[in-house]
Design a protein around this motif. Structure first.
Motif, PDB file in Angstrom:
ATOM      1  N   GLU A  46       0.836  -1.197   0.000  1.00 46.63           N
ATOM      2  CA  GLU A  46       0.000   0.000   0.000  1.00 46.63           C
ATOM      3  C   GLU A  46       0.871   1.247   0.000  1.00 46.63           C
ATOM      4  N   PRO A  49      -1.603   7.227  -3.005  1.00 47.43           N
ATOM      5  CA  PRO A  49      -2.073   7.320  -4.394  1.00 47.43           C
ATOM      6  C   PRO A  49      -1.710   8.679  -5.006  1.00 47.43           C
ATOM      7  N   LYS A  51      -1.699   9.872  -7.806  1.00 46.69           N
ATOM      8  CA  LYS A  51      -2.593  10.409  -8.835  1.00 46.69           C
ATOM      9  C   LYS A  51      -3.630  11.378  -8.248  1.00 46.69           C
TER      10      LYS A  51
END
Length: 81
Positions: A46, A49, A51
């Motif tokens: 993990e 993110p 993005k």
């Protein structure tokens, strides 16, 4: 379980120009709304993110900061994020 991390945004780093630290704080301020309330579930593989933030550009209000490239300090737009 919730984990927290505290790190100083503005801090003296050797002979690094403090202006770059201030710019990092401004860049953070411009990107935080896009990741506020995001939960990253801990587990193998993990990661944040990226993005959600997208590219750090001057158009988005990011400033020249201090990124680390290949283990060395550099300077560039959005550096330090």
């Amino acid at each position: 379980m919730v984990y927290r991390h505290n790190s100083l945004i503005r801090r003296k780093l050797g002979n690094v120009d403090l202006h770059l630290q201030e710019n990092k704080a401004v860049s953070f301020g411009n990107t935080v709304p896009s990741v506020n309330d995001v939960v990253i579930h801990p587990g193998p593989g993990e990661t944040f993110p990226r993005k959600l933030v997208g590219s750090c550009t001057a158009t988005k209000g990011c400033r020249k900061g201090l990124p680390i490239n290949n283990g060395r300090a550099d300077s560039g737009i959005g550096g330090g994020l």
